[in-house]
Design an enzyme around this catalytic site. Structure first.
Site: not given
Length: 342
Positions: A65, A134
């Protein structure tokens, strides 16, 4: 938008449409991220775009990321307009340094010689049984950083129009997508619709290019008794709560957290004299605290009751108690009844 050709779409399709329009209209736009290219994204937002626009415009990135955002910053400084996807908002933290220390500061540290026109898209929030890793809602940590915009659409119309506006914006935009709304505003616990997308849109989006301005809220439900400030999935929770409780609540969909539409908020609270703020992120340090402070500062002499907040618990996301953790119509309804009876 009068007379424009429209079609019914869910949020996934609306976001895909925005990418397609931007890629077709501007050769400087590139789209990439983990599984974004060949596979079309974990939620299929970019499905078919690589085949249509080519592997140099839509492509995959390593599971890194910070690297994804760092390369986007470099591309933006060079003159491109990268749109990158972080697969879940929970994964954005390795890139936080690049976002806050580099992307947010380029315009200022270069005295305007460089800008950073990047869009960082990421699915946010709970309600899909995604568990602790998540389901997070990290919007507040970005609103604290000067130099970046933070937006959260709640309808297909807004999703497409705001994404196109974000891509055209010369500064970095954190574009948070409530994944519980990807296929419609459903209550996953009971598998039923909360309310329609909105009473005036019903999930329709115009074909082609249009934009929704960043920094402008939308009144989703007019009312006189209490102002409700919400964004993302909570907009639908709040409308359902007002209907079930039979309270004449004015529900404002903020849409954009930074820049924030203070004018619409202030006008509504001065009219109703009461305010309830709802978000699914944890209460402490949540964006609701900033909203409450702003309402108190600007509307104090018009308030008839304390400003109330309804939010997630101050715990890590409790997968086994997901539906108790997330504000629902019952919890919001209790707050509405409390503030209107004060």
């Amino acid at each position: 938008m009068q007379g424009a050709n429209t079609r019914t779409a869910n949020m996934i399709e609306a976001l895909r449409d925005a990418h397609d329009v931007a890629l077709g209209e501007d050769e400087d736009v590139v789209v990439y991220g983990q599984d974004v290219g060949y596979f079309g994204g974990v939620f299929r937002v970019t499905a078919g775009l690589q085949e249509k626009h080519g592997t140099s415009r839509v492509f995959d990135a390593p599971i890194n990321e910070s690297g994804i955002v760092a390369t986007a910053i470099g591309m933006a400084a060079y003159g491109l307009k990268p749109v990158v996807e972080i697969q879940f908002a929970d994964y954005i933290f390795p890139a936080y340094d690049q976002i806050t220390q580099e992307a947010a500061r380029i315009r200022y540290r270069s005295n305007g010689q460089f800008t950073c026109p990047i869009v960082i898209r990421t699915p946010t929030g709970g309600g899909i049984f995604g568990g602790q890793t998540h389901s997070q809602s990290p919007e507040a940590i970005f609103t604290h950083v000067s130099g970046i915009k933070t937006v959260i659409p709640s309808t297909p119309y807004d999703a497409k129009g705001m994404l196109l506006a974000a891509i055209e914006d010369p500064d970095p935009v954190i574009f948070l997508e409530p994944k519980r709304l990807y296929n419609g505003p459903f209550d996953g616990h009971h598998d039923k619709p909360l309310v329609p997308w909105s009473k005036h849109e019903d999930g329709r989006i115009p074909e082609g290019h249009y934009t929704v301005p960043l920094g402008k809220a939308e009144v989703r439900r007019a009312g006189e008794a209490v102002t409700v400030l919400a964004y993302g999935t909570m907009v639908y929770i709040c409308m359902a709560a007002a209907e079930e409780a039979g309270i004449d609540a004015e529900v404002i969909d903020l849409r954009s957290l930074i820049p924030l539409d203070l004018e619409t908020i202030e006008e509504s609270v001065k009219k109703t004299g009461r305010c309830v703020i709802v978000h699914e992120a944890t209460l402490t340090g949540g964006f609701g605290g900033e909203l409450a402070a702003l309402v108190q500062e600007r509307c104090f002499y018009h308030l008839e009751a304390p400003v109330l907040r309804v939010a997630g618990w101050d715990t890590p996301y409790p997968h086994a108690q997901e539906w108790a953790y997330l504000p629902g119509p019952d919890r919001v309804g209790r707050a509405l009844r409390e503030v209107t009876s004060a």
